[in-house]
Design a protein around this motif. Structure first.
Motif, mmCIF file in Angstrom:
data_model
loop_
_atom_site.group_PDB
_atom_site.id
_atom_site.type_symbol
_atom_site.label_atom_id
_atom_site.label_comp_id
_atom_site.label_asym_id
_atom_site.label_seq_id
_atom_site.Cartn_x
_atom_site.Cartn_y
_atom_site.Cartn_z
ATOM 1 N N LEU A 64 -25.169 79.703 48.625
ATOM 2 C CA LEU A 64 -24.892 81.148 48.740
ATOM 3 C C LEU A 64 -23.788 81.359 49.761
ATOM 4 O O LEU A 64 -23.817 80.762 50.845
ATOM 5 N N LEU B 140 -23.492 81.485 56.380
ATOM 6 C CA LEU B 140 -23.488 82.799 57.031
ATOM 7 C C LEU B 140 -22.360 82.886 58.054
ATOM 8 O O LEU B 140 -22.462 82.318 59.142
ATOM 9 N N GLU C 151 -17.614 84.678 50.422
ATOM 10 C CA GLU C 151 -17.659 84.934 48.982
ATOM 11 C C GLU C 151 -16.245 84.999 48.409
ATOM 12 O O GLU C 151 -15.989 84.514 47.305
ATOM 13 N N LEU D 92 -22.041 84.188 52.043
ATOM 14 C CA LEU D 92 -22.148 85.566 52.553
ATOM 15 C C LEU D 92 -20.811 86.042 53.115
ATOM 16 O O LEU D 92 -19.968 85.228 53.517
ATOM 17 N N GLY D 93 -20.661 87.359 53.160
ATOM 18 C CA GLY D 93 -19.490 87.965 53.795
ATOM 19 C C GLY D 93 -18.202 87.455 53.185
ATOM 20 O O GLY D 93 -18.091 87.270 51.964
ATOM 21 N N ARG D 94 -17.220 87.213 54.059
ATOM 22 C CA ARG D 94 -15.900 86.820 53.574
ATOM 23 C C ARG D 94 -15.898 85.470 52.862
ATOM 24 O O ARG D 94 -14.943 85.140 52.140
#
Lengths: 80, 152, 152, 80
Positions: free
Chosen positions: A5, A74, A11, A7-9
Motif C-alpha cells: 500500500l 507511510l 501513491e 500512502l500520500g505522495r
C-alpha cells in the motif's frame, strides 16, 4: 499474494494506491523492493518512510514478507 | 468519570455540522461550566479548489483515540470531542473540530491546544490541495514540529 | 482589516444561541482557517437554581469593546466575537461566548484565553446565585486576579 | 435631584437599586453620605468601591455633587 500500500505522495510515485503480486516463499523486504521500478523502490526506502505490516507499525530492518501480508508505506504525515 | 466513558472520537468520511456537534456536546456537559473548541475549515479565497485528506484505517482512528485518552489523563476534563474529516473537501468545509468541557476553563484551553498540535503533526493523515486543477501533496511544516515540541 | 470592522461585541439581555452564533461567525471567516471559541454556561447539577448578572450601561459594553480592540491589537485575528449575557439565567443557559478567527491557530487560542480572563475579572458585571431560593452575591476570586496577572 | 445608584451587593445594603433626593446646592460627597443610614454609608465608602459620575469613572477624593448628577457605587466585579 502480498499487497503493498502506498500512502500520500507515494501513491503518485507508484502510479497506484496498491500493488499485489504472488510470493511463493518468504522474502526479505529488500528483495521485494528489487522487483519494483527503481524510482519507486528508492522513494519507498527513504529514511522518513514508516512501515505498517498488516496494520501495525514495524521496523524495516530485517523485515521478511510472507504470503498474505499487507505492507503499507507511510510518508511523513501532514494532516489536520 | 473514566476517560473511556467521556471521550468521543470520530473519523468523519462525509461533511459534518460543527455547530450541531458543539451544541450537543455543550448540552451533554452542562455541568462543566466551560467548553473550549477549535474548528479548522478549508481556507476560502486562496485559490485552493479542494483539499483532500487521506487516512490509513488501521492507524488513524486508533491514534486519535490514544490522543484523546492522553489529553484526558493529563487534564481534568468533563468531556472531550474530536471529529476529523477524511476525504475531499471544498473551501469553507470543516476539517476538524476539537472541543473540551471542563470545570476550570484553563484545563479545557490547554487540552484543545494539545490535541490540535498533535492532530496537525502527529496523526495519520496525508494532505493534498488542488490549485488550478492540479493536485499537490502538502509536506509537513517545521512549524508543526515546533508546536509539538511544546508538550514534550 | 482594521480592528473596527472585525470585532463583534454584544451585550445580550435575553438568551442567545451559541451554536448559531458560532456557525455564522465561522462562515463569515471562512478565509481564516481556524476558529477558537469559549462557551461559558450556567453550571447544572450543583443546586444553583438561577444565576443573575447585572451590568452598568455606561461602562459594561464600552469596556467589552475596549477589550476586543485590545485583543485585536495584540494578536493577528481575522475576526473576534464577544457575546455576554446580562440578566437572570437558568442552569445550562449560555453566559458568555468568545470566538476568534485567525490564520494561525495559536493567535486565536491566546486571544480567546485573554478575553475570557478579562471578562471574568476585569469587566463590569456583578454576579449572584440563587441556591435553595436564596440569592447570594458572588465575590471575586483570588484565582481570577491571578489569571489576569498572566497578561500584565 | 441627585441620584445614587447601587450596583451588585450594595443594592441589598441600600434596600434599593437607587435613591434620589433634592440637592439645593453643590455638596461634597462626604456630606451627602452623612445623609444616609450609617451602615450604608460605611459600605459605600469602602476602599474597594469605585465611583462613576454620570457614567464616567471618577475618584472619590474631593468629589462634589451638583443638582442633576447621577453617582454610581460599583463594588468589586465578579462577572462572566
Amino acid at each position: 499474494m502480498v499487497k503493498l500500500l502506498f500512502l500520500g505522495r507515494l501513491e503518485d510515485v507508484a502510479g497506484a494506491a496498491e500493488l499485489s503480486f504472488p510470493l511463493r516463499e518468504p522474502a526479505a523486504l529488500a528483495d521485494v523492493l528489487l522487483m519494483l521500478p527503481p524510482v519507486l523502490a528508492e522513494a519507498l526506502f527513504g529514511p522518513k518512510i514508516k512501515l505498517a505490516l498488516n496494520g501495525a507499525l514495524i521496523r524495516a530492518e530485517g523485515l521478511t514478507l510472507t504470503d498474505g501480508d499487507e505492507l503499507a508505506f507511510l510518508p511523513p504525515v501532514s494532516g489536520g | 468519570m473514566s476517560a473511556a466513558t467521556t471521550a468521543q472520537v470520530r473519523l468523519a468520511l462525509a461533511p459534518f455540522d460543527p455547530a450541531a456537534e458543539l451544541a450537543a456536546f455543550a448540552a451533554t456537559h452542562a455541568d462543566a461550566g466551560g467548553v473550549v473548541s477549535f474548528l479548522g475549515q478549508v481556507r476560502a479565497g486562496e485559490g485552493v479548489d479542494a483539499l483532500e485528506l487521506r487516512h490509513f484505517v488501521p492507524l488513524t482512528l486508533p491514534g486519535m483515540e490514544r490522543l484523546a485518552h492522553a489529553a484526558q489523563a493529563r487534564w481534568a476534563l468533563a468531556g472531550l470531542l474530536i471529529v476529523h474529516r477524511s476525504g475531499v473537501m471544498a473551501p469553507g468545509e470543516p476539517i476538524v473540530l476539537v472541543a473540551a468541557a471542563a470545570r476550570h476553563r484553563r484545563d479545557a484551553f490547554v487540552a484543545v491546544d494539545y490535541a490540535m498540535d498533535h492532530l496537525k503533526s502527529d496523526s495519520w493523515f496525508w494532505k493534498r490541495e488542488r490549485v488550478g486543477g492540479e493536485w499537490r501533496w502538502i509536506e509537513p511544516r517545521a512549524e508543526d514540529h515546533a508546536d509539538l515540541a511544546r508538550w514534550a
